[in-house]
Structures are given as structure tokens and as C-alpha cells.
Design a protein around this motif. Structure first.
Motif, PDB file in Angstrom:
ATOM      1  N   TYR A 196      48.967  41.606  37.681  1.00  0.00           N
ATOM      2  CA  TYR A 196      49.693  42.341  38.732  1.00  0.00           C
ATOM      3  C   TYR A 196      50.843  43.140  38.135  1.00  0.00           C
ATOM      4  O   TYR A 196      51.100  44.281  38.556  1.00  0.00           O
ATOM      5  N   LYS A 197      51.525  42.588  37.132  1.00  0.00           N
ATOM      6  CA  LYS A 197      52.618  43.314  36.478  1.00  0.00           C
ATOM      7  C   LYS A 197      52.102  44.547  35.738  1.00  0.00           C
ATOM      8  O   LYS A 197      52.776  45.579  35.685  1.00  0.00           O
ATOM      9  N   LEU A 198      50.895  44.439  35.172  1.00  0.00           N
ATOM     10  CA  LEU A 198      50.312  45.607  34.494  1.00  0.00           C
ATOM     11  C   LEU A 198      49.886  46.694  35.481  1.00  0.00           C
ATOM     12  O   LEU A 198      49.867  47.877  35.142  1.00  0.00           O
ATOM     13  N   LYS A 199      49.549  46.281  36.694  1.00  0.00           N
ATOM     14  CA  LYS A 199      49.030  47.226  37.690  1.00  0.00           C
ATOM     15  C   LYS A 199      50.110  47.809  38.598  1.00  0.00           C
ATOM     16  O   LYS A 199      49.843  48.777  39.321  1.00  0.00           O
ATOM     17  N   ARG A 200      51.291  47.231  38.617  1.00  0.00           N
ATOM     18  CA  ARG A 200      52.333  47.746  39.519  1.00  0.00           C
ATOM     19  C   ARG A 200      52.652  49.204  39.216  1.00  0.00           C
ATOM     20  O   ARG A 200      52.586  49.605  38.048  1.00  0.00           O
ATOM     21  N   PRO A 201      52.995  50.008  40.217  1.00  0.00           N
ATOM     22  CA  PRO A 201      53.179  49.729  41.650  1.00  0.00           C
ATOM     23  C   PRO A 201      51.929  49.963  42.489  1.00  0.00           C
ATOM     24  O   PRO A 201      52.027  50.090  43.704  1.00  0.00           O
ATOM     25  N   TYR A 202      50.759  50.034  41.849  1.00  0.00           N
ATOM     26  CA  TYR A 202      49.513  50.338  42.571  1.00  0.00           C
ATOM     27  C   TYR A 202      48.714  49.066  42.833  1.00  0.00           C
ATOM     28  O   TYR A 202      47.487  49.074  42.753  1.00  0.00           O
ATOM     29  N   ALA A 203      49.403  47.958  43.134  1.00  0.00           N
ATOM     30  CA  ALA A 203      48.737  46.692  43.406  1.00  0.00           C
ATOM     31  C   ALA A 203      49.552  45.912  44.418  1.00  0.00           C
ATOM     32  O   ALA A 203      50.774  46.082  44.528  1.00  0.00           O
ATOM     33  N   THR A 204      48.853  45.060  45.165  1.00  0.00           N
ATOM     34  CA  THR A 204      49.483  44.182  46.154  1.00  0.00           C
ATOM     35  C   THR A 204      48.961  42.776  45.930  1.00  0.00           C
ATOM     36  O   THR A 204      47.741  42.567  45.855  1.00  0.00           O
ATOM     37  N   ALA A 205      49.882  41.790  45.812  1.00  0.00           N
ATOM     38  CA  ALA A 205      49.514  40.395  45.557  1.00  0.00           C
ATOM     39  C   ALA A 205      49.808  39.565  46.800  1.00  0.00           C
ATOM     40  O   ALA A 205      50.879  39.686  47.405  1.00  0.00           O
ATOM     41  N   TYR A 206      48.846  38.722  47.172  1.00  0.00           N
ATOM     42  CA  TYR A 206      48.995  37.813  48.309  1.00  0.00           C
ATOM     43  C   TYR A 206      49.025  36.378  47.778  1.00  0.00           C
ATOM     44  O   TYR A 206      48.179  35.989  46.957  1.00  0.00           O
ATOM     45  N   ASN A 207      50.000  35.582  48.280  1.00  0.00           N
ATOM     46  CA  ASN A 207      50.227  34.235  47.752  1.00  0.00           C
ATOM     47  C   ASN A 207      49.561  33.137  48.561  1.00  0.00           C
ATOM     48  O   ASN A 207      49.508  31.991  48.115  1.00  0.00           O
ATOM     49  N   ARG A 208      49.055  33.446  49.741  1.00  0.00           N
ATOM     50  CA  ARG A 208      48.440  32.414  50.569  1.00  0.00           C
ATOM     51  C   ARG A 208      47.045  32.071  50.049  1.00  0.00           C
ATOM     52  O   ARG A 208      46.357  32.907  49.467  1.00  0.00           O
ATOM     53  N   HIS A 209      46.631  30.830  50.318  1.00  0.00           N
ATOM     54  CA  HIS A 209      45.277  30.402  49.958  1.00  0.00           C
ATOM     55  C   HIS A 209      44.306  30.844  51.050  1.00  0.00           C
ATOM     56  O   HIS A 209      44.615  30.741  52.249  1.00  0.00           O
ATOM     57  N   ASN A 210      43.150  31.329  50.644  1.00  0.00           N
ATOM     58  CA  ASN A 210      42.148  31.846  51.581  1.00  0.00           C
ATOM     59  C   ASN A 210      40.796  31.207  51.280  1.00  0.00           C
ATOM     60  O   ASN A 210      40.376  31.142  50.113  1.00  0.00           O
ATOM     61  N   ASP A 211      40.143  30.758  52.329  1.00  0.00           N
ATOM     62  CA  ASP A 211      38.828  30.121  52.184  1.00  0.00           C
ATOM     63  C   ASP A 211      37.757  31.213  52.104  1.00  0.00           C
ATOM     64  O   ASP A 211      37.084  31.532  53.082  1.00  0.00           O
ATOM     65  N   ILE A 212      37.635  31.804  50.914  1.00  0.00           N
ATOM     66  CA  ILE A 212      36.689  32.910  50.686  1.00  0.00           C
ATOM     67  C   ILE A 212      35.838  32.578  49.467  1.00  0.00           C
ATOM     68  O   ILE A 212      36.348  32.060  48.461  1.00  0.00           O
ATOM     69  N   ARG A 213      34.556  32.872  49.575  1.00  0.00           N
ATOM     70  CA  ARG A 213      33.627  32.780  48.437  1.00  0.00           C
ATOM     71  C   ARG A 213      32.914  34.119  48.319  1.00  0.00           C
ATOM     72  O   ARG A 213      31.948  34.370  49.038  1.00  0.00           O
ATOM     73  N   PRO A 214      33.388  34.994  47.435  1.00  0.00           N
ATOM     74  CA  PRO A 214      32.908  36.388  47.420  1.00  0.00           C
ATOM     75  C   PRO A 214      31.410  36.528  47.209  1.00  0.00           C
ATOM     76  O   PRO A 214      30.781  37.408  47.805  1.00  0.00           O
ATOM     77  N   GLU A 241      29.082  34.569  48.139  1.00  0.00           N
ATOM     78  CA  GLU A 241      28.326  34.078  49.289  1.00  0.00           C
ATOM     79  C   GLU A 241      28.561  34.946  50.520  1.00  0.00           C
ATOM     80  O   GLU A 241      27.624  35.304  51.233  1.00  0.00           O
ATOM     81  N   ASP A 242      29.825  35.272  50.795  1.00  0.00           N
ATOM     82  CA  ASP A 242      30.157  36.114  51.942  1.00  0.00           C
ATOM     83  C   ASP A 242      31.435  36.882  51.615  1.00  0.00           C
ATOM     84  O   ASP A 242      32.516  36.303  51.514  1.00  0.00           O
ATOM     85  N   ALA A 243      31.290  38.190  51.454  1.00  0.00           N
ATOM     86  CA  ALA A 243      32.431  39.042  51.092  1.00  0.00           C
ATOM     87  C   ALA A 243      32.913  39.877  52.271  1.00  0.00           C
ATOM     88  O   ALA A 243      33.669  40.826  52.073  1.00  0.00           O
ATOM     89  N   SER A 244      32.498  39.525  53.489  1.00  0.00           N
ATOM     90  CA  SER A 244      32.869  40.343  54.648  1.00  0.00           C
ATOM     91  C   SER A 244      34.375  40.329  54.895  1.00  0.00           C
ATOM     92  O   SER A 244      34.960  41.342  55.290  1.00  0.00           O
ATOM     93  N   LYS A 245      35.029  39.177  54.651  1.00  0.00           N
ATOM     94  CA  LYS A 245      36.476  39.101  54.871  1.00  0.00           C
ATOM     95  C   LYS A 245      37.226  39.975  53.867  1.00  0.00           C
ATOM     96  O   LYS A 245      38.201  40.664  54.216  1.00  0.00           O
ATOM     97  N   LEU A 246      36.772  39.976  52.633  1.00  0.00           N
ATOM     98  CA  LEU A 246      37.395  40.843  51.626  1.00  0.00           C
ATOM     99  C   LEU A 246      37.198  42.318  51.977  1.00  0.00           C
ATOM    100  O   LEU A 246      38.114  43.124  51.833  1.00  0.00           O
TER     101      LEU A 246
END
Length: 333
Positions: free
Chosen positions: A53-71, A73-78
Motif C-alpha cells: 500500500y505504501k508503494l501504491k499511494r496515493p492511488y490505493a485504498t486499504a480497508y482494515n475490517r475482516h471480510n468473509d470473501i473467497r475470491p 469461489e464467489d467474487a461478486s462482493k469484490l
């Protein structure tokens, strides 16, 4: 029967501007990156994602919450999140017993998954572990690729991974870069389906010549990745995603305009043949006929008309006299 989604038109100026920014463009906007955590995330994965994220700033956004996602298997939420935030690239981190220290790199086309590549972190050293000076934020890196797998055009999987890393780390697009601007170097080395990522700072040293001597100092992050799973787009879909408008980056040539040595523009105009007799002139008082001229013109016209009538009468009278004389001769006979 499936229910179609309603298309809600924007009612405010701000909403119209937001939709205009997301419209397809010949030259795309700078690609944004979204960094998301999975249901469980180890400390190694968290630190690695923070450094990326530090290498990509300012063109990146980081989210700290945990998300029940399995890309895989199902990437619809992403896909929904990326569409909502207008994001084209994403990085997903997770950790479990089957796949420890897991990273998933992905990108989208038209807000649908195009490519997904899953790596496992074998070895990692953070930016903070290297006690030296770093490069400035948003510095455009110089990307180096080494290894037979990256050089082999028949290896389509590694060629697509190479293309993804270029898309992910390339930074701002520029036409030219000065020598002092090449400060950050990223090297990717492939060997037996493993990729070694090294980050260096370029130091320009005196060489006694015009061209300086370059030394590389490792600044981190130091990452060793092993390839696990891939979900790559078909060749046809990938070609359509990479399609661009023809000559979009070239200056449009303007016909019949040239520029001389002094920078002055010279234009050539093509005009059709003009019919001067049909041109409407301005009615100027000086060009109008006076009353005397009009009276004189009327007199001459009336005189011509009278002469023509007289000639017509004499011509008809001569014809009638010739007919009478012919009749008298016949009677005498």
C-alpha cells in the motif's frame, strides 16, 4: 422471470459529474487499487499488504475490517465494491490452514473479474527492517524482469503474470523521464513457479565521465512468492480488454496548415470558381440612375418602339399592293 434493475438518472449536478468520470474514455484515468482483508489474516500478510500500500499511494485504498470473501469461489462482493469505488485493481489477503499467508492479486474489466493470481508468501522482510533512506511517495519505478519463464513467450501463464505486475506497479504514465528521476527499481525474478520481488534505491555516484555510475541499495520490501492458483481471462476477452482507439495518443494532423521556421502558421484555402455576374452588390446612391437619365432612357425606348411600328405598317402595305396588281392582269387576259 428476472426483474430488471431500474436505471435511475442523476438529479443533481454532482451526480452527473460523478457518472461522467466513470464513463468510458479513450485515455483512461489512473487505475486505483483496493486492498482488502479476508476472514482471517496473519501478521505477515498484514505487514506485506501495508508495504505494498505504501508503494501504491496515493492511488490505493486499504480497508482494515475482516471480510468473509473467497475470491476463487464467489467474487461478486469484490466486483460490487470495485464498481462502487471505481477501482480496477485489487489485492486480497487471507490466512488459513490449507493456504497459509495467502495473497490474491486481481484486476477487472468493465467491473467484471478479468484475471486473478494467487500467491503464497514464503519469505518476507518489511520496509522497516531496512534501516536506510527510502524513495519519495508515488515515485515511478523502473521495472526489471529476469528469468527464463518471463522471457519465454510460449509460457502464457507467466506472460500474463508479468503483464499484471506491469499494470500494478507501473505508476504514472509519462513520455520521458530524466536520469535523476529513475530513483526506484523493482526487480521480479522467476524460477520454478516462484517469483522473487526486490526493491532497490538507485544511487548516482561520480564516475569521472558525463554518465554517472549507478549503485543499487535494497530498501524493501523483500518478498518471495510461490504461485498457487490462477484464474486468467481467455485470449479473446483479454484482447477486447486491451483494445484502444486507433491513434488516440498521436496528435491529429490538420490539413492545409504548415508551420515555417519562425513558428508562424501558414494556411492554404481552396475556393471554388466564383460567378461575379451573380454577386449581389450594395445599392449605392452614386450608382443609381438620375431622373434625367431615366427620362432619356424612356424617350429612346419609345422612339425605338415607334420606328418599329412604322416599319411594320409599311411592310404590310407593300404586300397588299402587290396582290391587287396581279388580279388586274388576270382580268385583262
Amino acid at each position: 422471470m428476472a426483474v430488471l434493475k431500474r436505471v435511475v438518472k442523476p438529479r443533481t449536478r454532482r451526480g452527473k459529474m460523478a457518472l461522467a468520470k466513470r464513463e468510458p474514455k479513450a485515455i483512461e484515468n489512473r487505475k486505483q487499487t483496493m486492498i482488502v482483508r479476508g476472514p482471517k489474516c496473519s501478521q505477515t500478510v498484514q505487514d506485506c499488504m501495508k508495504d505494498l500500500y505504501k508503494l501504491k499511494r496515493p492511488y490505493a485504498t486499504a480497508y482494515n475490517r475482516h471480510n468473509d470473501i473467497r475470491p476463487f469461489e464467489d467474487a461478486s462482493k469484490l466486483e460490487h465494491w470495485c464498481k462502487k469505488q471505481d477501482v480496477s485493481l485489487f489485492l486480497f489477503g487471507s490466512h488459513n490452514k490449507k493456504r497459509p499467508d495467502n495473497l490474491v492479486f486481481g484486476r477487472l474489466h468493465d467491473f467484471n473479474i478479468l484475471d486473478m493470481i494467487e500467491f503464497g508468501i514464503d519469505q518476507y522482510h518489511s520496509l522497516a527492517s531496512f534501516k536506510n533512506a527510502k524513495v519519495m511517495e508515488s515515485t515511478k519505478p523502473c521495472l526489471l524482469f529476469a528469468g527464463e519463464e518471463f522471457a519465454d513467450p510460449a509460457n502464457l501463464e507467466m506472460q500474463r503474470i508479468k503483464n499484471y505486475f506491469i499494470d500494478f506497479f507501473r505508476g504514472v504514465e509519462t513520455d520521458s523521464v530524466r536520469l535523476a528521476g529513475i530513483e526506484h527499481v523493482l526487480q521480479f525474478t522467476s524460477l520454478d513457479k516462484k517469483i522473487f520481488i526486490r526493491s532497490y534505491r538507485a544511487l548516482l555516484k561520480k564516475s569521472g565521465q558525463r554518465t554517472p555510475r549507478i549503485e543499487l541499495e535494497e530498501i524493501g520490501p523483500h518478498i518471495d512468492l510461490s504461485l498457487r492458483r490462477t484464474h486468467l481471462a481467455s485470449d479473446e476477452l483479454f484482447r477486447s480488454a486491451c483494445k484502444q482507439v486507433k491513434n488516440v495518443r498521436k496528435t491529429k494532423k490538420v490539413k492545409n496548415i504548415t508551420e515555417d521556421a519562425f513558428g508562424s502558421k501558414m494556411g492554404r484555402i481552396h475556393v471554388e470558381k466564383q460567378e461575379i455576374g451573380k454577386i449581389q452588390n450594395r445599392k449605392i446612391k452614386a450608382l443609381k440612375e438620375s431622373k434625367e437619365e431615366k427620362n432619356e432612357k424612356k424617350k429612346t425606348q419609345s422612339e425605338k418602339q415607334r420606328q418599329m411600328e412604322i416599319e411594320a405598317v409599311f411592310a404590310s402595305g407593300g404586300e397588299s399592293d402587290g396582290g391587287d396588281s396581279g388580279g388586274e392582269d388576270m382580268d385583262s387576259d
